[in-house]
Design a protein around this motif. Structure first.
Motif, PDB file in Angstrom:
ATOM      1  N   CYS A  17       0.833  -1.214   0.000  1.00 31.92           N
ATOM      2  CA  CYS A  17       0.000   0.000   0.000  1.00 31.92           C
ATOM      3  C   CYS A  17       0.863   1.258   0.000  1.00 31.92           C
ATOM      4  CB  CYS A  17      -0.925  -0.004   1.198  1.00 31.92           C
ATOM      5  SG  CYS A  17      -2.240  -1.214   1.105  1.00 31.92           S
ATOM      6  N   MET A  18       1.957   1.232   0.750  1.00 29.06           N
ATOM      7  CA  MET A  18       2.849   2.386   0.793  1.00 29.06           C
ATOM      8  C   MET A  18       3.466   2.642  -0.583  1.00 29.06           C
ATOM      9  SD  MET A  18       6.312   3.049   2.975  1.00 29.06           S
ATOM     10  CE  MET A  18       7.208   1.881   1.959  1.00 29.06           C
ATOM     11  N   CYS A  19       3.917   1.584  -1.243  1.00 28.13           N
ATOM     12  CA  CYS A  19       4.490   1.742  -2.582  1.00 28.13           C
ATOM     13  C   CYS A  19       3.435   2.235  -3.569  1.00 28.13           C
ATOM     14  CB  CYS A  19       5.092   0.426  -3.056  1.00 28.13           C
ATOM     15  SG  CYS A  19       6.615   0.008  -2.209  1.00 28.13           S
ATOM     16  N   SER A  24       1.731   6.335  -7.083  1.00 27.15           N
ATOM     17  CA  SER A  24       0.622   7.109  -7.645  1.00 27.15           C
ATOM     18  C   SER A  24       0.835   8.608  -7.434  1.00 27.15           C
ATOM     19  CB  SER A  24      -0.707   6.655  -7.059  1.00 27.15           C
ATOM     20  OG  SER A  24      -0.740   6.888  -5.678  1.00 27.15           O
ATOM     21  N   ASP A  25       1.347   8.997  -6.266  1.00 26.32           N
ATOM     22  CA  ASP A  25       1.657  10.411  -6.039  1.00 26.32           C
ATOM     23  C   ASP A  25       2.736  10.902  -7.001  1.00 26.32           C
ATOM     24  OD1 ASP A  25      -0.203  10.620  -4.046  1.00 26.32           O
ATOM     25  OD2 ASP A  25       1.230  10.580  -2.393  1.00 26.32           O
ATOM     26  N   ALA A  44      -2.154  17.835  -0.823  1.00 25.98           N
ATOM     27  CA  ALA A  44      -2.542  16.432  -0.979  1.00 25.98           C
ATOM     28  C   ALA A  44      -1.352  15.513  -0.762  1.00 25.98           C
ATOM     29  CB  ALA A  44      -3.143  16.214  -2.360  1.00 25.98           C
ATOM     30  N   LEU A  45      -0.204  15.861  -1.306  1.00 25.92           N
ATOM     31  CA  LEU A  45       1.000  15.054  -1.101  1.00 25.92           C
ATOM     32  C   LEU A  45       1.434  15.076   0.356  1.00 25.92           C
ATOM     33  CD1 LEU A  45       3.066  16.033  -4.254  1.00 25.92           C
ATOM     34  CD2 LEU A  45       1.862  13.895  -3.818  1.00 25.92           C
ATOM     35  N   LEU A  46       1.359  16.224   0.975  1.00 26.51           N
ATOM     36  CA  LEU A  46       1.702  16.333   2.391  1.00 26.51           C
ATOM     37  C   LEU A  46       0.778  15.471   3.239  1.00 26.51           C
ATOM     38  CD1 LEU A  46       3.519  17.926   4.399  1.00 26.51           C
ATOM     39  CD2 LEU A  46       1.641  19.539   4.592  1.00 26.51           C
ATOM     40  N   PHE A  47      -0.505  15.480   2.937  1.00 26.12           N
ATOM     41  CA  PHE A  47      -1.472  14.649   3.649  1.00 26.12           C
ATOM     42  C   PHE A  47      -1.123  13.169   3.512  1.00 26.12           C
ATOM     43  CE2 PHE A  47      -5.434  12.208   3.668  1.00 26.12           C
ATOM     44  CZ  PHE A  47      -5.914  12.539   4.928  1.00 26.12           C
ATOM     45  N   ASP A  48      -0.787  12.733   2.294  1.00 20.05           N
ATOM     46  CA  ASP A  48      -0.443  11.331   2.078  1.00 20.05           C
ATOM     47  C   ASP A  48       0.800  10.923   2.861  1.00 20.05           C
ATOM     48  OD1 ASP A  48      -2.546  10.688   0.481  1.00 20.05           O
ATOM     49  OD2 ASP A  48      -1.459  10.911  -1.408  1.00 20.05           O
ATOM     50  N   PHE A  49       1.847  11.716   2.765  1.00 17.56           N
ATOM     51  CA  PHE A  49       3.116  11.323   3.369  1.00 17.56           C
ATOM     52  C   PHE A  49       3.166  11.532   4.880  1.00 17.56           C
ATOM     53  CE2 PHE A  49       4.571  11.718  -1.036  1.00 17.56           C
ATOM     54  CZ  PHE A  49       5.208  10.504  -1.156  1.00 17.56           C
ATOM     55  N   VAL A  50       2.455  12.528   5.385  1.00 20.23           N
ATOM     56  CA  VAL A  50       2.531  12.831   6.816  1.00 20.23           C
ATOM     57  C   VAL A  50       1.443  12.127   7.626  1.00 20.23           C
ATOM     58  CG1 VAL A  50       2.396  14.706   8.504  1.00 20.23           C
ATOM     59  CG2 VAL A  50       3.709  15.006   6.428  1.00 20.23           C
TER      60      VAL A  50
END
Length: 74
Positions: A17-19, A24-25, A44-50
């Motif tokens: 799931c992490m990959c 996808s990002d 959106a990227l910050l939300f995904d990674f953090v």
């Protein structure tokens, strides 16, 4: 032996799931033309990674280890 197998399955699920999230990002950043609204993309990227990846780690890895340790003390 069953708990070790479930931990390995949870670890593989987390890594998969992490990959998927990271690829996808990366693909969205590389392919999509977000020149007009880069601030939304960065949030959106910050939300995904953090938030998403650490929450997923806690749900799939840490919580299972704590449950396994609490069952062994009973």
């Amino acid at each position: 032996m069953a708990s070790r197998k479930s931990v390995n399955r949870a670890t593989l699920l987390f890594l998969g799931c992490m990959c998927l999230i990271m690829f996808s990002d990366s693909f969205i950043v590389w392919k999509a033309p977000f020149a007009a609204d880069q601030q939304l993309l960065s949030y959106a990227l910050l939300f995904d990674f953090v938030l998403v990846i650490p929450l997923m780690y806690w749900l799939l890895i840490v919580r299972r280890k704590v449950e396994a340790h609490s069952k062994s003390f009973r």
